[in-house]
Design a protein around this motif. Structure first.
Motif, mmCIF file in Angstrom:
data_model
loop_
_atom_site.group_PDB
_atom_site.id
_atom_site.type_symbol
_atom_site.label_atom_id
_atom_site.label_comp_id
_atom_site.label_asym_id
_atom_site.label_seq_id
_atom_site.Cartn_x
_atom_site.Cartn_y
_atom_site.Cartn_z
ATOM 1 N N SER A 290 -37.640 4.212 11.416
ATOM 2 C CA SER A 290 -36.193 4.123 11.253
ATOM 3 C C SER A 290 -35.661 5.294 10.424
ATOM 4 C CB SER A 290 -35.846 2.789 10.577
ATOM 5 O OG SER A 290 -34.491 2.761 10.228
ATOM 6 N N GLU B 54 -33.327 8.455 11.993
ATOM 7 C CA GLU B 54 -32.000 8.792 11.471
ATOM 8 C C GLU B 54 -31.969 10.225 10.946
ATOM 9 O OE1 GLU B 54 -30.426 5.739 8.926
ATOM 10 O OE2 GLU B 54 -28.864 7.067 8.155
ATOM 11 N N LYS C 44 -31.838 12.603 13.868
ATOM 12 C CA LYS C 44 -30.569 12.508 14.587
ATOM 13 C C LYS C 44 -29.394 13.091 13.794
ATOM 14 C CE LYS C 44 -28.329 9.304 17.706
ATOM 15 N NZ LYS C 44 -28.244 7.943 18.203
ATOM 16 N N TYR C 45 -29.300 12.772 12.485
ATOM 17 C CA TYR C 45 -28.111 13.140 11.704
ATOM 18 C C TYR C 45 -28.379 14.153 10.586
ATOM 19 C CZ TYR C 45 -26.608 8.850 13.994
ATOM 20 O OH TYR C 45 -26.327 7.888 14.930
ATOM 21 N N VAL D 279 -30.044 10.685 5.569
ATOM 22 C CA VAL D 279 -30.480 9.294 5.734
ATOM 23 C C VAL D 279 -29.799 8.429 4.690
ATOM 24 C CG1 VAL D 279 -32.448 7.729 5.732
ATOM 25 C CG2 VAL D 279 -32.725 10.060 6.579
#
Ligand SMILES: [Zn+2]
Length: 147
Positions: free
Chosen positions: A85, A89, A92-93, A96
């Protein structure tokens, strides 16, 4: 995003390469890393048996993996879930958020390892093993697998 994924893959690759090298070295020489806490005090720390648990998992010997370090065995799925997880994240971004359930897993890990670290050293519970018992149990579990 792609650079972060490549960077993470490189880091995981390095960790896996070291782990595989240690695995091969251990399988060839039977020389493993000894726990300094155990060497000095004779007691088992919460992490004692972690390497052997992972080796047993590689062999798909679940009872033996639980025997070597039950706490780490049952916490492992939570750690893997947080890892996946968190890095999903991150890739992706780029940042976190510290999620509530990450903190819950951290607290769970802390509590379980403290309790386990104390309980496994209470010899009357049968969780403290010597090297001979370790070998004997390993033999029994290995034979049990083929019954
Ligand atoms: Zn230890």
């Amino acid at each position: 995003m792609k650079a972060r994924a490549i960077n993470l893959a490189k880091n995981i690759g390095i960790i896996l390469a070291v782990g595989i090298a240690y695995y091969i070295f251990f399988r060839l020489t039977r020389i493993g890393i000894k726990c300094p806490f155990n060497q000095i005090t004779g007691f088992l720390c919460p992490g004692c048996g972690l390497s052997r648990m992972l080796l047993a998992l590689i062999d798909l010997n679940i009872p033996l993996a639980i025997y070597y370090n039950a706490a780490a065995f049952f916490l492992l799925p939570f750690w893997v879930a947080v890892f996946i997880s968190y890095y999903y994240e991150y890739i992706k971004y780029g940042t976190v958020k510290m999620r509530m359930w990450y903190k819950a897993v951290l607290v769970l890990t802390f509590v379980v390892l403290i309790v386990f670290g104390i309980a496994r050293n209470l010899t009357h519970l049968g969780l403290h093993y010597s090297n001979n018992e370790d070998f004997e149990f390993s033999r029994i579990i290995t034979n049990w697998r083929y019954i």
